[in-house]
Structure formats: structure tokens, C-alpha cells
Design a protein around this motif. Structure first.
Motif, short mmCIF file in Angstrom:
data_model
loop_
_atom_site.label_atom_id
_atom_site.label_comp_id
_atom_site.label_asym_id
_atom_site.label_seq_id
_atom_site.Cartn_x
_atom_site.Cartn_y
_atom_site.Cartn_z
N LEU A 1 -17.55 -11.43 -4.18
CA LEU A 1 -17.64 -12.00 -2.84
C LEU A 1 -19.03 -11.80 -2.27
N LYS A 2 -19.42 -12.73 -1.44
CA LYS A 2 -20.77 -12.70 -0.86
C LYS A 2 -20.69 -13.28 0.55
N ILE A 3 -21.28 -12.57 1.50
CA ILE A 3 -21.43 -13.07 2.86
C ILE A 3 -22.93 -13.14 3.14
N TYR A 4 -23.40 -14.27 3.57
CA TYR A 4 -24.85 -14.41 3.76
C TYR A 4 -25.16 -15.42 4.86
N LEU A 5 -26.42 -15.42 5.27
CA LEU A 5 -26.89 -16.30 6.33
C LEU A 5 -27.56 -17.53 5.72
N LYS A 6 -26.99 -18.68 5.93
CA LYS A 6 -27.46 -19.90 5.29
C LYS A 6 -28.83 -20.32 5.80
N HIS A 7 -29.15 -20.05 7.06
CA HIS A 7 -30.43 -20.50 7.62
C HIS A 7 -31.61 -19.95 6.83
N TYR A 8 -31.56 -18.65 6.51
CA TYR A 8 -32.66 -18.04 5.78
C TYR A 8 -32.66 -18.47 4.32
N GLU A 9 -31.50 -18.64 3.75
CA GLU A 9 -31.45 -19.09 2.36
C GLU A 9 -32.06 -20.49 2.23
N LEU A 10 -31.76 -21.36 3.18
CA LEU A 10 -32.31 -22.71 3.13
C LEU A 10 -33.84 -22.68 3.28
N LYS A 11 -34.32 -21.85 4.19
CA LYS A 11 -35.78 -21.75 4.38
C LYS A 11 -36.46 -21.24 3.11
N ASN A 12 -35.84 -20.27 2.44
CA ASN A 12 -36.40 -19.75 1.19
C ASN A 12 -36.39 -20.81 0.10
N TYR A 13 -35.32 -21.58 0.05
CA TYR A 13 -35.21 -22.65 -0.96
C TYR A 13 -36.30 -23.70 -0.75
N ILE A 14 -36.54 -24.07 0.49
CA ILE A 14 -37.60 -25.04 0.79
C ILE A 14 -38.96 -24.49 0.37
N SER A 15 -39.21 -23.23 0.65
CA SER A 15 -40.49 -22.60 0.27
C SER A 15 -40.67 -22.60 -1.24
N GLU A 16 -39.60 -22.31 -1.99
CA GLU A 16 -39.68 -22.32 -3.45
C GLU A 16 -40.01 -23.71 -3.97
N LEU A 17 -39.38 -24.73 -3.39
CA LEU A 17 -39.65 -26.09 -3.81
C LEU A 17 -41.10 -26.47 -3.55
N LYS A 18 -41.62 -26.10 -2.40
CA LYS A 18 -43.00 -26.43 -2.05
C LYS A 18 -44.00 -25.75 -2.98
N LYS A 19 -43.71 -24.52 -3.39
CA LYS A 19 -44.61 -23.80 -4.30
C LYS A 19 -44.72 -24.51 -5.65
N LYS A 20 -43.63 -25.16 -6.07
CA LYS A 20 -43.60 -25.80 -7.39
C LYS A 20 -43.93 -27.29 -7.33
N ASN A 21 -44.28 -27.78 -6.15
CA ASN A 21 -44.41 -29.22 -5.96
C ASN A 21 -45.82 -29.75 -6.15
N SER A 22 -46.54 -29.22 -7.11
CA SER A 22 -47.93 -29.63 -7.30
C SER A 22 -48.08 -31.10 -7.66
N ASP A 23 -47.09 -31.66 -8.36
CA ASP A 23 -47.19 -33.05 -8.78
C ASP A 23 -46.30 -33.97 -7.96
N GLY A 24 -45.71 -33.46 -6.90
CA GLY A 24 -44.89 -34.30 -6.04
C GLY A 24 -43.49 -34.55 -6.56
N GLU A 25 -43.08 -33.84 -7.63
CA GLU A 25 -41.77 -34.12 -8.21
C GLU A 25 -40.62 -33.63 -7.33
#
Length: 413
Positions: free
Chosen positions: A190-214
């Protein structure tokens, strides 16, 4: 919603050499060289005549890209005590709509999206598999409650860090997440977590890997103002339910059989199987929340609650507050010394009798377990909200359609 699926699909008999019995076997990884799967070697050597040899071949996890997310795929050709199989692991919500802030309960749609992505992306590997005998290894079912603000949600996670009820205890805590159960449990986690921060972290990860716009489309979807705003104050309750947990409840784990079972369950009970599984998985934690509300921890308020519940009129018309006062002194001891300390130094019968009096007055066990962390006469910023399984989407939500025909991203992990 169905947040994550792990599917195991056995290889056809043609490619497998039986091991110790009908349900075990091994497969020559060389078969995978004729497919689209990535084959790697654990050992690379150079012979005396200069040739390079690769030994101990295997199929590592690789990501099959979809239009806005990805699915992990790996072949297990020499598994311990089982038939060789391919594992698929993905968030169906992300495959279908690009995010998993909310999503569908349509099991058939989720499964078809994953199987379809495999068939389209790795058709030769797919042709080696016996999809009819595939089964679920684990399934994540996730539902949310909404706090009045993100600040209250933040405090709620801190509050959950010391929760315990029966055999269910918080075992790992992070600033925005609390886990219950063993990491390697073969039943559930079981896991209880805050979605707002998880979403922000996910967006940051995507941006770090987005060098070619994929990742442009994935970033745009997850960064939308409406979606980010929806996550504020959102507290997620995620249950990872494993094959053994389902089997112990006579719920089929076969990929097709589980779908038929879920459909029949919904028709007969007017409730989705996934909501029922989630409710049962979290029942010990939810029990700890019984009577939960925004609590006033001021001494005057607690004493008033106890007097209203436990005081009795004497024959002469005066009020007998003795039970309420003893319970109040017990409450003050917990506030000053902590739940665990009072538990350890108080006779068991006395301890649980007084705990019962406090709970009867409307003070949840979870609040008592956290009481020593709250300063005296301060109202805590904690909101315990009853799970409403019927309010899991914004008003604009529409069931997602398959994204298999949409252009793919070049790579998404």
C-alpha cells in the motif's frame, strides 16, 4: 482506476524445453535473435585469434514507445520454477491518455492497449507467445481523496507516517509518500502519496530527457493548467495487489478469466471489482481513520467531548464526570509523553479501556497515535476525508480511446 498492470505471457511450447515438470522449462535465447527484441550479453570475451564472443545472452527490460508514454518489456527465458514468459509492465492510463492523474476502470480496454502495443511494436516476438494463457502478476488500483488545500495534504502525509492498525504499519516514509507493507511482499503493498508533487517531478524528468523534442506531447499534456490544478490537495491511495493475494480470495488471475470475473462481479453487485479490491486492501488503514475529522486539540474541547459522552446524572440531579475526567487525564498523559510510552507503562486493561473511552468520544486512534507531535492547544492542519469512490474524475472527464493508431514518441521510459 487501474493505474498499473504487470502481465506475464508464456512462450509457446515450440520454443521451450521442459524442465522439472509441465509448468517449468527453459528457452534458448537465440530464438529472440530472430525477433525485434533487444538481446544483450553479460559476458564479452576476445579469443586468441582476435575474435570477439558474447556469452550469456538475455533480453533486458526495454521500453516500447507509444504516442505519449511507454511500456516495459522483458523476456524471462530461464525463470525459477516457472514456464518462460514475457513480462509487460505499464500504466494503462498513460498509454491511453498520456497521464495517470485519473483514469479508467475498464479492464478490457487497459489489457487490449498493452497487448496491442506489443503486437504492433514487436510482432515477431508477439507471435512466439501464448496470449490465451497469460495472467496478471500484479495490478495497481488507485483512488483519491481531496484535501481542502495542498498545505492540509502535506500535513496529512506527515500524519500518516506513524499510522498503524493490526498488522498494517507504515514502514517507509518520504516527504510526500508513505508505504505500508514489505517492499517484496507477495500479497500486496500500500502507498499513500501526494499526486501534485509526483506530477511535478514527472514533468521535470520529461524535460531533462527532451533534448530532441520527443517528449513534447507528453510534457504538454502533463503540464496543462487544468491537470496541474486538479492535483492540488489530491491524496492518492494506491494498492499494489499481487497474484497470490487474488488467488487466496478465489479471484482468477488468468488475463481473460479475470476480465470475465470483473464483468460478472460488476453486473451482480452494481460496483466495480477494482473498487472492492481497493477497499479490502486498505481496510486496516481505513479503520484507523474511523471518526476522523478536523480535530480541535484544545484541552477544553476534548474535555467537552468526553463529558458529553461519558458523564451521567446522579440521583440528586448533579452530574458525575469521573469517567470523563479519568479519560481526560489519560489523554493529557499521551499528549505529554506520547502514545507508545503510555502504552508501554500502563497496564493493558487500563490502557485499552481509556483508549476506548477516547474513541467513543470521537477521537480517532490515528489522532491519538500522533498526539505527542501536536503542540498543546493548537488545532492541527489535518483533514481525514472519507473515500468517495464515485468522485474520482473532474466534471470534464471522458473515457479515453485507444492511442495505438497515433504517431509514437521515439523513446519514453
Amino acid at each position: 482506476m487501474i493505474d498499473r498492470l504487470v502481465i506475464h505471457i508464456p512462450f509457446l511450447d515450440t520454443y521451450v524445453v521442459n524442465g522439472n515438470g509441465e509448468d517449468t522449462g527453459i528457452m534458448d535465447v537465440a530464438h529472440l535473435l530472430n525477433t525485434e527484441a533487444t538481446v544483450a550479453g553479460r559476458t564479452v570475451n576476445r579469443t586468441s585469434d582476435g575474435r570477439v564472443t558474447v556469452e550469456d545472452l538475455y533480453h533486458p527490460y526495454e521500453s516500447i514507445p507509444s504516442w505519449a508514454s511507454g511500456m516495459a518489456v522483458k523476456s524471462f527465458t530461464r525463470p525459477m520454477n516457472s514456464w518462460p514468459y514475457v513480462e509487460l509492465k505499464a500504466s494503462p492510463a498513460k498509454l491511453l491518455q498520456g497521464h495517470n492523474v485519473y483514469g479508467t476502470e475498464d479492464y478490457k480496454k487497459c489489457v487490449y492497449e498493452m497487448l496491442g502495443l506489443l503486437a504492433i511494436s514487436l510482432p515477431k516476438l508477439n507471435a512466439m507467445l501464448d496470449v490465451q494463457t497469460a495472467h496478471i502478476s500484479s495490478i495497481d488500483v488507485t483512488y483519491s481523496v481531496r484535501a481542502a488545500s495542498q498545505q492540509i495534504a502535506d500535513q496529512f502525509i506527515k500524519y500518516c507516517a506513524s499510522l498503524r492498525s493490526g498488522q498494517t504499519k507504515s514502514r517507509e516514509q518520504y516527504p510526500t509518500t508513505v508505504y505500508f507493507g514489505k517492499r517484496d511482499s507477495r500479497h500486496k503493498r500500500l502507498k499513500i502519496y501526494l499526486k501534485h508533487y509526483e506530477l511535478k517531478n514527472y514533468i521535470s524528468e520529461l524535460k531533462k530527457k527532451n533534448s530532441d523534442g520527443e517528449y513534447d506531447e507528453a510534457i504538454a499534456i502533463n503540464s496543462s493548467e487544468e491537470l496541474v490544478e486538479y492535483t492540488k490537495g489530491l491524496i492518492r491511495f494506491e494498492a499494489t495487489i499481487r497474484k497470490r493475494w487474488l488467488s487466496e480470495r478465489a479471484i482468477p488471475v488468468g488475463l481473460i478469466e479475470l476480465g470475465n470475473y470483473a464483468k460478472k462481479y460488476s453486473e451482480e453487485n452494481a460496483k466495480s471489482l477494482w473498487k472492492q479490491l481497493h477497499e479490502e486492501a486498505f481496510k486496516d488503514v481505513f479503520k484507523t481513520f474511523e471518526g476522523g475529522q478536523v480535530m480541535d486539540y484544545s484541552d477544553d474541547h476534548v474535555l467537552d467531548l468526553l463529558k458529553a459522552t461519558h458523564s451521567k446524572a446522579r440521583n440528586n440531579g448533579s452530574m458525575n464526570h469521573s469517567v470523563a475526567l479519568r479519560a481526560f487525564r489519560f489523554y493529557r498523559s499521551i499528549a505529554s509523553e506520547g502514545y507508545d510510552e503510555i502504552h508501554a507503562t500502563t497496564p493493558s486493561s487500563t490502557f485499552y479501556r481509556q483508549i476506548g473511552h477516547l474513541k467513543e468520544a470521537g477521537i480517532p486512534l490515528a489522532n491519538l497515535q500522533n498526539l505527542h507531535k501536536i503542540k498543546s492547544n493548537v488545532v492541527p492542519v489535518i483533514q481525514l476525508i472519507k473515500m468517495d469512490y464515485e468522485k474520482q474524475h473532474p466534471a470534464i472527464y471522458q473515457e479515453p480511446v485507444s492511442g495505438l493508431n497515433r504517431p509514437k514518441l521515439s523513446l519514453v521510459s
